[in-house]
Design a protein around this motif. Structure first.
Motif, PDB file in Angstrom:
ATOM      1  N   LEU A 104      -6.351  18.482  33.384  1.00 22.50           N
ATOM      2  CA  LEU A 104      -7.369  18.828  34.373  1.00 22.50           C
ATOM      3  C   LEU A 104      -6.718  19.686  35.446  1.00 22.50           C
ATOM      4  CD1 LEU A 104      -8.851  15.261  34.775  1.00 22.50           C
ATOM      5  CD2 LEU A 104     -10.159  17.258  34.056  1.00 22.50           C
ATOM      6  N   ASN A 105      -7.282  20.848  35.702  1.00 23.37           N
ATOM      7  CA  ASN A 105      -6.809  21.721  36.781  1.00 23.37           C
ATOM      8  C   ASN A 105      -7.903  21.792  37.826  1.00 23.37           C
ATOM      9  OD1 ASN A 105      -5.222  22.680  34.321  1.00 23.37           O
ATOM     10  ND2 ASN A 105      -4.224  23.725  36.029  1.00 23.37           N
ATOM     11  N   LEU A 106      -7.594  21.320  39.039  1.00 23.02           N
ATOM     12  CA  LEU A 106      -8.625  21.169  40.069  1.00 23.02           C
ATOM     13  C   LEU A 106      -8.237  21.898  41.347  1.00 23.02           C
ATOM     14  CD1 LEU A 106      -8.814  17.372  39.432  1.00 23.02           C
ATOM     15  CD2 LEU A 106     -10.676  18.961  38.925  1.00 23.02           C
ATOM     16  N   GLN A 107      -9.266  22.390  42.036  1.00 25.59           N
ATOM     17  CA  GLN A 107      -9.098  23.082  43.320  1.00 25.59           C
ATOM     18  C   GLN A 107     -10.115  22.501  44.283  1.00 25.59           C
ATOM     19  OE1 GLN A 107      -7.449  26.106  43.852  1.00 25.59           O
ATOM     20  NE2 GLN A 107      -7.002  26.865  41.789  1.00 25.59           N
ATOM     21  N   SER A 108      -9.734  22.259  45.522  1.00 25.92           N
ATOM     22  CA  SER A 108     -10.726  21.759  46.479  1.00 25.92           C
ATOM     23  C   SER A 108     -11.782  22.831  46.742  1.00 25.92           C
ATOM     24  CB  SER A 108     -10.051  21.357  47.791  1.00 25.92           C
ATOM     25  OG  SER A 108      -9.343  22.436  48.336  1.00 25.92           O
ATOM     26  N   LYS A 109     -13.047  22.383  46.777  1.00 28.20           N
ATOM     27  CA  LYS A 109     -14.171  23.272  47.085  1.00 28.20           C
ATOM     28  C   LYS A 109     -14.680  22.965  48.476  1.00 28.20           C
ATOM     29  CE  LYS A 109     -14.199  25.270  43.231  1.00 28.20           C
ATOM     30  NZ  LYS A 109     -13.813  26.678  43.163  1.00 28.20           N
ATOM     31  N   SER A 110     -14.384  21.752  48.941  1.00 27.85           N
ATOM     32  CA  SER A 110     -14.895  21.321  50.224  1.00 27.85           C
ATOM     33  C   SER A 110     -13.977  20.218  50.736  1.00 27.85           C
ATOM     34  CB  SER A 110     -16.314  20.798  50.008  1.00 27.85           C
ATOM     35  OG  SER A 110     -16.816  20.275  51.190  1.00 27.85           O
ATOM     36  N   VAL A 111     -13.572  20.314  51.999  1.00 28.96           N
ATOM     37  CA  VAL A 111     -12.706  19.322  52.625  1.00 28.96           C
ATOM     38  C   VAL A 111     -13.294  19.004  53.994  1.00 28.96           C
ATOM     39  CG1 VAL A 111     -10.391  18.894  53.554  1.00 28.96           C
ATOM     40  CG2 VAL A 111     -10.628  20.198  51.444  1.00 28.96           C
ATOM     41  N   ALA A 112     -13.439  17.719  54.315  1.00 30.32           N
ATOM     42  CA  ALA A 112     -13.937  17.324  55.635  1.00 30.32           C
ATOM     43  C   ALA A 112     -13.164  16.093  56.081  1.00 30.32           C
ATOM     44  CB  ALA A 112     -15.430  17.032  55.577  1.00 30.32           C
ATOM     45  N   ARG A 113     -13.218  15.797  57.389  1.00 34.01           N
ATOM     46  CA  ARG A 113     -12.403  14.693  57.905  1.00 34.01           C
ATOM     47  C   ARG A 113     -13.062  14.058  59.115  1.00 34.01           C
ATOM     48  NH1 ARG A 113     -10.447  19.385  58.744  1.00 34.01           N
ATOM     49  NH2 ARG A 113      -9.054  19.249  56.988  1.00 34.01           N
ATOM     50  N   ILE A 114     -12.618  12.859  59.433  1.00 38.50           N
ATOM     51  CA  ILE A 114     -13.091  12.194  60.642  1.00 38.50           C
ATOM     52  C   ILE A 114     -12.625  12.993  61.864  1.00 38.50           C
ATOM     53  CG2 ILE A 114     -13.196   9.920  59.553  1.00 38.50           C
ATOM     54  CD1 ILE A 114     -10.516   9.237  60.885  1.00 38.50           C
ATOM     55  N   SER A 115     -13.354  12.861  62.963  1.00 39.76           N
ATOM     56  CA  SER A 115     -13.079  13.685  64.157  1.00 39.76           C
ATOM     57  C   SER A 115     -11.700  13.418  64.751  1.00 39.76           C
ATOM     58  CB  SER A 115     -14.153  13.431  65.219  1.00 39.76           C
ATOM     59  OG  SER A 115     -14.145  12.059  65.561  1.00 39.76           O
ATOM     60  N   PHE A 116     -11.155  12.198  64.484  1.00 33.55           N
ATOM     61  CA  PHE A 116      -9.856  11.864  65.077  1.00 33.55           C
ATOM     62  C   PHE A 116      -8.753  11.781  64.018  1.00 33.55           C
ATOM     63  CE2 PHE A 116     -12.637   8.243  64.554  1.00 33.55           C
ATOM     64  CZ  PHE A 116     -11.872   7.297  63.889  1.00 33.55           C
ATOM     65  N   ALA A 117      -8.916  12.552  62.926  1.00 31.24           N
ATOM     66  CA  ALA A 117      -7.886  12.584  61.878  1.00 31.24           C
ATOM     67  C   ALA A 117      -6.589  13.144  62.451  1.00 31.24           C
ATOM     68  CB  ALA A 117      -8.345  13.433  60.705  1.00 31.24           C
ATOM     69  N   LYS A 118      -5.480  12.617  61.895  1.00 32.39           N
ATOM     70  CA  LYS A 118      -4.148  13.046  62.306  1.00 32.39           C
ATOM     71  C   LYS A 118      -3.961  14.534  61.990  1.00 32.39           C
ATOM     72  CE  LYS A 118       0.334  11.313  61.112  1.00 32.39           C
ATOM     73  NZ  LYS A 118       1.034  10.396  60.210  1.00 32.39           N
ATOM     74  N   GLU A 119      -3.231  15.227  62.830  1.00 37.56           N
ATOM     75  CA  GLU A 119      -2.895  16.626  62.557  1.00 37.56           C
ATOM     76  C   GLU A 119      -1.537  16.672  61.868  1.00 37.56           C
ATOM     77  OE1 GLU A 119      -3.441  18.843  66.200  1.00 37.56           O
ATOM     78  OE2 GLU A 119      -5.604  18.725  65.886  1.00 37.56           O
ATOM     79  N   PRO A 120      -1.248  17.718  61.097  1.00 33.84           N
ATOM     80  CA  PRO A 120      -2.072  18.899  60.845  1.00 33.84           C
ATOM     81  C   PRO A 120      -3.253  18.593  59.919  1.00 33.84           C
ATOM     82  CG  PRO A 120      -0.136  18.941  59.437  1.00 33.84           C
ATOM     83  CD  PRO A 120       0.017  17.751  60.334  1.00 33.84           C
ATOM     84  N   HIS A 121      -4.259  19.419  59.973  1.00 35.95           N
ATOM     85  CA  HIS A 121      -5.419  19.266  59.106  1.00 35.95           C
ATOM     86  C   HIS A 121      -5.189  19.947  57.762  1.00 35.95           C
ATOM     87  CE1 HIS A 121      -8.279  18.513  62.751  1.00 35.95           C
ATOM     88  NE2 HIS A 121      -7.486  17.490  62.474  1.00 35.95           N
ATOM     89  N   VAL A 122      -5.654  19.289  56.715  1.00 35.04           N
ATOM     90  CA  VAL A 122      -5.542  19.852  55.367  1.00 35.04           C
ATOM     91  C   VAL A 122      -6.664  20.869  55.168  1.00 35.04           C
ATOM     92  CG1 VAL A 122      -5.558  19.283  52.917  1.00 35.04           C
ATOM     93  CG2 VAL A 122      -4.604  17.670  54.550  1.00 35.04           C
ATOM     94  N   LEU A 123      -6.303  22.045  54.685  1.00 31.90           N
ATOM     95  CA  LEU A 123      -7.313  23.087  54.453  1.00 31.90           C
ATOM     96  C   LEU A 123      -7.637  23.248  52.981  1.00 31.90           C
ATOM     97  CD1 LEU A 123      -6.086  25.901  56.877  1.00 31.90           C
ATOM     98  CD2 LEU A 123      -7.660  24.005  57.325  1.00 31.90           C
ATOM     99  N   GLN A 124      -6.662  22.937  52.127  1.00 34.13           N
ATOM    100  CA  GLN A 124      -6.841  23.201  50.692  1.00 34.13           C
ATOM    101  C   GLN A 124      -5.989  22.227  49.890  1.00 34.13           C
ATOM    102  OE1 GLN A 124      -5.341  27.062  49.629  1.00 34.13           O
ATOM    103  NE2 GLN A 124      -6.024  26.880  47.508  1.00 34.13           N
ATOM    104  N   ILE A 125      -6.505  21.810  48.731  1.00 35.18           N
ATOM    105  CA  ILE A 125      -5.779  20.901  47.834  1.00 35.18           C
ATOM    106  C   ILE A 125      -5.935  21.395  46.403  1.00 35.18           C
ATOM    107  CG2 ILE A 125      -5.616  18.514  46.990  1.00 35.18           C
ATOM    108  CD1 ILE A 125      -6.902  17.675  49.702  1.00 35.18           C
ATOM    109  N   CYS A 126      -4.843  21.410  45.659  1.00 40.10           N
ATOM    110  CA  CYS A 126      -4.888  21.740  44.225  1.00 40.10           C
ATOM    111  C   CYS A 126      -4.200  20.612  43.480  1.00 40.10           C
ATOM    112  CB  CYS A 126      -4.117  23.017  43.915  1.00 40.10           C
ATOM    113  SG  CYS A 126      -4.672  24.437  44.829  1.00 40.10           S
TER     114      CYS A 126
END
Ligand code: HEM
Length: 162
Positions: A104-126
């Motif tokens: 399985l080869n997967l790419q993130s299409k959508s990423v969201a997080r809680i307002s107080f998620a730890k930084e740095p924020h993830v923008l993309q995942i494969c």
């Protein structure tokens, strides 16, 4: 127990429980490399969906760390796969990609997080899941954050535990 829905029959090779056979390797440009163990469980209830739980632990202390759970769906009549994922860090994501053989080869299409998620924020995942010829399952995860480009974060192999 329900019969496997034909819509997800091509993912039957994932079903059951898996446990890392040796500690996985965690890396990223901005962090100290680490080792972890992980247990995976894939199940179904007869719906056209696979349910999963991934639980990771510190390799030395066995302390629970990262956890994810979610669902896998396939677009009928195609090799298109979607993962719907919630992570204990406060991140949720949709990944899409393709099933090729037992990979399985997967790419993130959508990423969201809680307002107080730890930084740095993830923008993309494969991610890549691959059933190896020796029966072990391999997972590789890369990510990009708002201050580091796409790079590998995780690599691990698992043996079937049931
Ligand atoms: C660090 C994301 C899975 C263990 C990080 C960081 C991010 C991240 C954004 C901070 C990087 C930085 O400071 O520049 C993710 C995502 C995952 C994932 C999106 C899944 C798709 C895991 C798993 C483990 C893990 C399975 C296993 C234990 C760690 C550790 C650190 C870290 C130990 C460094 C210390 C810390 O920042 O907490 N991860 N991670 N991660 N991750 Fe992951």
């Amino acid at each position: 127990s329900a019969e496997l829905n034909p819509a997800v029959r091509s993912l039957e090779w994932l079903l059951g429980s898996w446990e890392s056979d040796e500690p996985g390797e965690g890396t990223f440009s901005s962090i100290k490399p680490f080792r972890y163990t992980e247990k995976l469980h894939f199940s179904h209830v007869g719906q056209p969906v696979i349910n999963f739980m991934f639980n990771a632990f510190n390799a030395e202390s066995n302390k629970p760390l990262h956890r994810e759970c979610g669902f896998i769906r396939m677009q009928p009549g195609t090799n298109k796969v979607a993962f719907i994922i919630a992570q204990n860090s406060g991140l949720v994501e949709i990944e899409e990609g393709e099933l090729t053989g037992q990979q399985l080869n997967l790419q993130s299409k959508s990423v969201a997080r809680i307002s107080f998620a730890k930084e740095p924020h993830v923008l993309q995942i494969c991610r890549v899941f691959k059933l190896q010829s020796d029966g072990r399952l391999e997972q590789t995860v890369s990510m990009a954050t708002d201050n580091q480009p796409l790079a590998q974060h995780l690599h691990i192999t698992y043996r079937r535990s049931s």
